[in-house]
Design a protein around this motif. Structure first.
Motif, PDB file in Angstrom:
ATOM      1  N   TRP A 118      35.928  77.124  33.069  1.00  0.00           N
ATOM      2  CA  TRP A 118      35.757  75.670  33.028  1.00  0.00           C
ATOM      3  C   TRP A 118      36.108  75.197  31.628  1.00  0.00           C
ATOM      4  O   TRP A 118      35.503  75.613  30.639  1.00  0.00           O
ATOM      5  CB  TRP A 118      34.334  75.255  33.384  1.00  0.00           C
ATOM      6  N   LEU A 119      37.103  74.332  31.540  1.00  0.00           N
ATOM      7  CA  LEU A 119      37.648  73.898  30.267  1.00  0.00           C
ATOM      8  C   LEU A 119      37.016  72.596  29.797  1.00  0.00           C
ATOM      9  O   LEU A 119      36.963  71.613  30.546  1.00  0.00           O
ATOM     10  CB  LEU A 119      39.167  73.693  30.399  1.00  0.00           C
ATOM     11  N   ASP A 120      36.515  72.592  28.568  1.00  0.00           N
ATOM     12  CA  ASP A 120      36.172  71.375  27.827  1.00  0.00           C
ATOM     13  C   ASP A 120      37.190  71.269  26.701  1.00  0.00           C
ATOM     14  O   ASP A 120      37.224  72.146  25.825  1.00  0.00           O
ATOM     15  CB  ASP A 120      34.765  71.464  27.236  1.00  0.00           C
ATOM     16  N   LEU A 121      38.009  70.236  26.716  1.00  0.00           N
ATOM     17  CA  LEU A 121      39.079  70.087  25.726  1.00  0.00           C
ATOM     18  C   LEU A 121      38.862  68.818  24.917  1.00  0.00           C
ATOM     19  O   LEU A 121      38.722  67.729  25.483  1.00  0.00           O
ATOM     20  CB  LEU A 121      40.433  70.066  26.430  1.00  0.00           C
ATOM     21  N   ALA A 122      38.812  68.973  23.605  1.00  0.00           N
ATOM     22  CA  ALA A 122      38.627  67.844  22.701  1.00  0.00           C
ATOM     23  C   ALA A 122      39.854  67.696  21.810  1.00  0.00           C
ATOM     24  O   ALA A 122      40.314  68.667  21.204  1.00  0.00           O
ATOM     25  CB  ALA A 122      37.379  68.044  21.841  1.00  0.00           C
ATOM     26  N   VAL A 123      40.387  66.491  21.738  1.00  0.00           N
ATOM     27  CA  VAL A 123      41.531  66.189  20.877  1.00  0.00           C
ATOM     28  C   VAL A 123      41.000  65.694  19.537  1.00  0.00           C
ATOM     29  O   VAL A 123      40.212  64.734  19.486  1.00  0.00           O
ATOM     30  CB  VAL A 123      42.445  65.132  21.517  1.00  0.00           C
ATOM     31  N   VAL A 124      41.402  66.341  18.442  1.00  0.00           N
ATOM     32  CA  VAL A 124      40.924  66.000  17.103  1.00  0.00           C
ATOM     33  C   VAL A 124      42.110  65.888  16.145  1.00  0.00           C
ATOM     34  O   VAL A 124      43.192  66.433  16.419  1.00  0.00           O
ATOM     35  CB  VAL A 124      39.932  67.069  16.579  1.00  0.00           C
ATOM     36  N   ASP A 125      41.923  65.205  15.049  1.00  0.00           N
ATOM     37  CA  ASP A 125      42.975  65.107  14.040  1.00  0.00           C
ATOM     38  C   ASP A 125      43.226  66.467  13.386  1.00  0.00           C
ATOM     39  O   ASP A 125      44.359  66.828  13.067  1.00  0.00           O
ATOM     40  CB  ASP A 125      42.605  64.084  12.966  1.00  0.00           C
ATOM     41  N   HIS A 126      42.139  67.218  13.182  1.00  0.00           N
ATOM     42  CA  HIS A 126      42.254  68.537  12.560  1.00  0.00           C
ATOM     43  C   HIS A 126      41.054  69.375  12.985  1.00  0.00           C
ATOM     44  O   HIS A 126      40.015  68.839  13.401  1.00  0.00           O
ATOM     45  CB  HIS A 126      42.301  68.421  11.027  1.00  0.00           C
ATOM     46  N   LEU A 127      41.174  70.680  12.897  1.00  0.00           N
ATOM     47  CA  LEU A 127      40.049  71.555  13.184  1.00  0.00           C
ATOM     48  C   LEU A 127      38.947  71.322  12.157  1.00  0.00           C
ATOM     49  O   LEU A 127      39.223  71.210  10.958  1.00  0.00           O
ATOM     50  CB  LEU A 127      40.490  73.016  13.137  1.00  0.00           C
ATOM     51  N   PRO A 128      37.699  71.244  12.603  1.00  0.00           N
ATOM     52  CA  PRO A 128      36.625  71.024  11.632  1.00  0.00           C
ATOM     53  C   PRO A 128      36.474  72.200  10.675  1.00  0.00           C
ATOM     54  O   PRO A 128      36.556  73.360  11.079  1.00  0.00           O
ATOM     55  CB  PRO A 128      35.382  70.863  12.515  1.00  0.00           C
ATOM     56  N   ALA A 180      34.107  74.358   7.908  1.00  0.00           N
ATOM     57  CA  ALA A 180      32.717  74.803   7.968  1.00  0.00           C
ATOM     58  C   ALA A 180      31.780  73.690   7.516  1.00  0.00           C
ATOM     59  O   ALA A 180      31.939  73.127   6.423  1.00  0.00           O
ATOM     60  CB  ALA A 180      32.524  76.035   7.092  1.00  0.00           C
ATOM     61  N   GLY A 181      30.839  73.325   8.380  1.00  0.00           N
ATOM     62  CA  GLY A 181      29.874  72.289   8.061  1.00  0.00           C
ATOM     63  C   GLY A 181      30.330  70.875   8.341  1.00  0.00           C
ATOM     64  O   GLY A 181      29.535  69.925   8.226  1.00  0.00           O
ATOM     65  N   GLU A 182      31.600  70.692   8.724  1.00  0.00           N
ATOM     66  CA  GLU A 182      32.138  69.347   8.921  1.00  0.00           C
ATOM     67  C   GLU A 182      31.869  68.847  10.337  1.00  0.00           C
ATOM     68  O   GLU A 182      31.809  69.627  11.296  1.00  0.00           O
ATOM     69  CB  GLU A 182      33.646  69.349   8.652  1.00  0.00           C
ATOM     70  N   ILE A 183      31.738  67.545  10.488  1.00  0.00           N
ATOM     71  CA  ILE A 183      31.645  66.899  11.792  1.00  0.00           C
ATOM     72  C   ILE A 183      32.912  66.086  12.005  1.00  0.00           C
ATOM     73  O   ILE A 183      33.299  65.289  11.155  1.00  0.00           O
ATOM     74  CB  ILE A 183      30.414  65.979  11.881  1.00  0.00           C
ATOM     75  N   VAL A 184      33.586  66.307  13.136  1.00  0.00           N
ATOM     76  CA  VAL A 184      34.771  65.519  13.471  1.00  0.00           C
ATOM     77  C   VAL A 184      34.521  64.788  14.791  1.00  0.00           C
ATOM     78  O   VAL A 184      33.714  65.221  15.611  1.00  0.00           O
ATOM     79  CB  VAL A 184      36.031  66.406  13.584  1.00  0.00           C
ATOM     80  N   THR A 185      35.217  63.689  14.978  1.00  0.00           N
ATOM     81  CA  THR A 185      35.084  62.892  16.198  1.00  0.00           C
ATOM     82  C   THR A 185      36.345  63.057  17.037  1.00  0.00           C
ATOM     83  O   THR A 185      37.463  62.869  16.546  1.00  0.00           O
ATOM     84  CB  THR A 185      34.886  61.406  15.862  1.00  0.00           C
ATOM     85  N   ALA A 186      36.170  63.413  18.295  1.00  0.00           N
ATOM     86  CA  ALA A 186      37.308  63.579  19.192  1.00  0.00           C
ATOM     87  C   ALA A 186      37.899  62.228  19.555  1.00  0.00           C
ATOM     88  O   ALA A 186      37.170  61.251  19.779  1.00  0.00           O
ATOM     89  CB  ALA A 186      36.879  64.308  20.456  1.00  0.00           C
ATOM     90  N   THR A 187      39.227  62.160  19.605  1.00  0.00           N
ATOM     91  CA  THR A 187      39.907  60.938  20.025  1.00  0.00           C
ATOM     92  C   THR A 187      40.169  60.919  21.519  1.00  0.00           C
ATOM     93  O   THR A 187      40.512  59.886  22.087  1.00  0.00           O
ATOM     94  CB  THR A 187      41.237  60.787  19.274  1.00  0.00           C
ATOM     95  N   ASP A 188      40.023  62.082  22.166  1.00  0.00           N
ATOM     96  CA  ASP A 188      40.199  62.182  23.617  1.00  0.00           C
ATOM     97  C   ASP A 188      39.461  63.432  24.081  1.00  0.00           C
ATOM     98  O   ASP A 188      39.229  64.360  23.284  1.00  0.00           O
ATOM     99  CB  ASP A 188      41.679  62.258  23.985  1.00  0.00           C
ATOM    100  N   HIS A 189      39.110  63.473  25.346  1.00  0.00           N
ATOM    101  CA  HIS A 189      38.366  64.608  25.883  1.00  0.00           C
ATOM    102  C   HIS A 189      38.654  64.714  27.374  1.00  0.00           C
ATOM    103  O   HIS A 189      38.796  63.706  28.067  1.00  0.00           O
ATOM    104  CB  HIS A 189      36.858  64.421  25.662  1.00  0.00           C
ATOM    105  N   LEU A 190      38.780  65.945  27.859  1.00  0.00           N
ATOM    106  CA  LEU A 190      38.919  66.147  29.295  1.00  0.00           C
ATOM    107  C   LEU A 190      38.227  67.428  29.703  1.00  0.00           C
ATOM    108  O   LEU A 190      37.985  68.322  28.888  1.00  0.00           O
ATOM    109  CB  LEU A 190      40.389  66.161  29.724  1.00  0.00           C
ATOM    110  N   GLU A 191      37.921  67.532  30.991  1.00  0.00           N
ATOM    111  CA  GLU A 191      37.340  68.720  31.583  1.00  0.00           C
ATOM    112  C   GLU A 191      38.179  69.095  32.791  1.00  0.00           C
ATOM    113  O   GLU A 191      38.725  68.228  33.479  1.00  0.00           O
ATOM    114  CB  GLU A 191      35.900  68.465  32.034  1.00  0.00           C
TER     115      GLU A 191
END
Length: 301
Positions: free
Chosen positions: A34-44, A46-57
């Motif tokens: 089961w795939l959870d896919l998050a689109v991000v500007d860059h890989l986070p 260590a310790g960073e929080i990033v916000t996904a611009t798109d997401h699908l399952e």
């Protein structure tokens, strides 16, 4: 190609499935994630929080993606698998049989949860995957229509036990990923083709672990195409296909490539032509979001 048995004719099918099978009979034996896919500007970092611009399952993983690609090329594809004994496993099975249009032959594995895969896709379209849970693959003892694989023109293997491997080998052509050699080794099965990434140590090690070299070892190299090595000492290369649009998402490209190769060889194409078709499948997949956003179809061949 090695010849498999042909006994064990399938039961009655719908008129649409029967018409589709005029293009050949194709199957996948393997796994679902089961795939959870998050689109991000860059890989986070260590310790960073990033916000996904798109997401699908989606119901995905190598076996599922290949089965859907084969269905889109041939009009019909059988998928022998197993799902988790939980709500997510039931959801994956329903999606494969429903929206994705695969002829899924699967049972839930008692007491096992559905395996998941969390994926980041960054601005360069590269995917980075973390898998969660046990890799569930089918067993020959499970009540699936194994005898029908003897009538398949080609089967793609992504995992299973020895009995499942023996059933898959009865197909006319058997293509296998280098990532799942265990069942093949236990059954003493020699695939016609093993597909592995030239940069993936696990896949290369799996191909090397087989007791007998396949007729062809196909080594992919992403946007640079790849090369193949024959058991008879022959070698060759293929060029990458030009994508039909901007690159969006690399998830599923390798699985779509393997499915295209399986389709081409099962349809009787010589290896160079089958590899060219496979390269198109991989390139097309890279231009859609997720594994199913833009797979090559039979109408585009």
């Amino acid at each position: 190609m090695s010849e498999g048995g042909r006994e064990g004719a399938p039961g009655t099918r719908s008129a649409g499935a029967a018409a589709a099978r005029e293009r050949g009979r194709f199957a996948v034996v393997g796994h679902v994630e089961w795939l959870d896919l998050a689109v991000v500007d860059h890989l986070p970092r260590a310790g960073e929080i990033v916000t996904a611009t798109d997401h699908l399952e989606a119901a995905a993983g190598g076996g599922a993606v290949a089965a859907v690609q084969l269905r889109r090329l041939a009009g019909h594809a059988d998928f022998y698998s197993v799902v988790g004994d939980d709500a997510l496993g039931a959801r994956a099975a329903a999606e494969l049989r429903g929206a994705l249009g695969v002829a899924l032959h699967a049972v839930p594995r008692p007491g096992r949860g559905q395996r998941r895969a969390f994926t980041h896709v960054d601005a360069s379209a590269e995917r980075t995957i973390t898998v969660l849970g046990e890799r569930l693959v089918p067993r020959g003892e499970e009540p699936l229509p194994w005898e029908e694989l003897a009538a398949a023109d080609a089967v793609y293997w992504t995992g299973g036990d020895a009995a499942a491997a023996a059933a898959a080998r009865r197909a006319r052509v058997l293509v296998a990923t280098g990532r799942a050699p265990k069942g093949l080794i236990a059954a003493g099965v020699r695939p016609d083709v093993v597909v592995a990434s030239a940069s993936d140590r696990k896949e290369l090690a799996g191909a090397e672990a087989l007791p007998e070299r396949p007729r062809w070892l196909v080594l992919t190299d992403g946007a640079r195409g790849g090369r193949w090595e024959g058991a008879d000492g022959s070698v060759g290369r293929w060029e990458p296909a030009t994508p039909p649009g901007p690159l969006v998402d690399a998830y599923g490209c390798g699985d779509s490539f393997a499915a295209g190769l399986t389709y081409g060889l099962g349809a009787g194409l010589p290896l160079p032509d089958a590899l060219a078709l496979a390269a198109r499948c991989g390139a097309w997949c890279a231009t859609g979001r997720g594994p199913y956003g833009r797979q090559l179809t039979g109408a585009e061949l």
